[in-house]
Design a protein around this motif. Sequence first.
Motif, short mmCIF file in Angstrom:
data_model
loop_
_atom_site.label_atom_id
_atom_site.label_comp_id
_atom_site.label_asym_id
_atom_site.label_seq_id
_atom_site.Cartn_x
_atom_site.Cartn_y
_atom_site.Cartn_z
N PRO A 79 -19.86 36.22 26.20
CA PRO A 79 -20.78 35.25 25.57
C PRO A 79 -19.99 34.25 24.73
CG PRO A 79 -21.48 37.51 25.15
CD PRO A 79 -20.13 37.59 25.78
N VAL A 80 -20.55 33.07 24.58
CA VAL A 80 -19.96 32.04 23.73
C VAL A 80 -21.00 31.59 22.72
CG1 VAL A 80 -18.32 31.22 25.47
CG2 VAL A 80 -20.58 30.21 25.37
N SER A 81 -20.53 31.15 21.57
CA SER A 81 -21.47 30.70 20.54
C SER A 81 -20.87 29.56 19.74
CB SER A 81 -21.83 31.86 19.59
OG SER A 81 -20.70 32.28 18.88
N ALA A 82 -21.76 28.82 19.10
CA ALA A 82 -21.36 27.73 18.21
C ALA A 82 -22.20 27.84 16.97
CB ALA A 82 -21.57 26.39 18.88
N GLY A 83 -21.57 27.74 15.84
CA GLY A 83 -22.29 27.79 14.58
C GLY A 83 -22.01 26.55 13.76
N PHE A 84 -22.99 26.18 12.96
CA PHE A 84 -22.78 25.06 12.07
C PHE A 84 -23.60 25.25 10.81
CE2 PHE A 84 -26.17 23.87 14.90
CZ PHE A 84 -27.07 23.15 14.14
N ALA A 109 -20.30 23.94 28.70
CA ALA A 109 -18.98 23.91 29.33
C ALA A 109 -18.23 25.22 29.09
CB ALA A 109 -18.17 22.73 28.81
N SER A 110 -18.31 25.74 27.88
CA SER A 110 -17.62 26.99 27.57
C SER A 110 -18.21 28.16 28.36
CB SER A 110 -17.71 27.28 26.07
OG SER A 110 -17.02 26.32 25.34
N ALA A 111 -19.53 28.19 28.50
CA ALA A 111 -20.18 29.26 29.25
C ALA A 111 -19.80 29.19 30.73
CB ALA A 111 -21.69 29.18 29.08
N ALA A 112 -19.76 27.98 31.28
CA ALA A 112 -19.35 27.82 32.67
C ALA A 112 -17.90 28.25 32.87
CB ALA A 112 -19.54 26.37 33.11
N LEU A 113 -17.05 27.93 31.91
CA LEU A 113 -15.65 28.35 31.98
C LEU A 113 -15.52 29.87 31.93
CD1 LEU A 113 -12.68 27.45 32.11
CD2 LEU A 113 -12.71 27.38 29.61
N GLN A 114 -16.34 30.52 31.15
CA GLN A 114 -16.32 31.99 31.09
C GLN A 114 -16.61 32.59 32.45
OE1 GLN A 114 -15.41 34.22 28.72
NE2 GLN A 114 -14.71 32.42 27.62
#
Length: 127
Positions: A79-84, A109-114
Amino acid sequence: MNGNNPYAGPPGVTAAGEPETPPVDLSATQERELRSAVAGIVTQTESYLPDSYVVGSELSVGSDGPQATVAVNPPAGHPVSAGFTPDPEDLDAGLEKTETDEVAKGLAASAALQVMNAIGDLTPTAK
């Protein structure tokens, strides 16, 4: 024993056991703006990805202010995540669409790369 307390400070400055800064409270309008922005990021991220990717979000308010996390669980890979953590003043003015667009595109993009990394045996298109 006062030195073992992470919040211990000089007498009269920070009481032992109390955080150094008071928690940030959001107004109802600020909270709505944050929820709306995060929901927009989730919706936009979902629009970039097939249905097999699961996108979710979490909102919290801590001593550092509001915190939002959007995560994507791809069908393969990690899984990928982004926080702000937007400033409450930014919530009053409204979060910029370019910022939320950037988060959504980066997550997709990060999820597709995973998935590509999990499948393996793919030839990179660029270096």
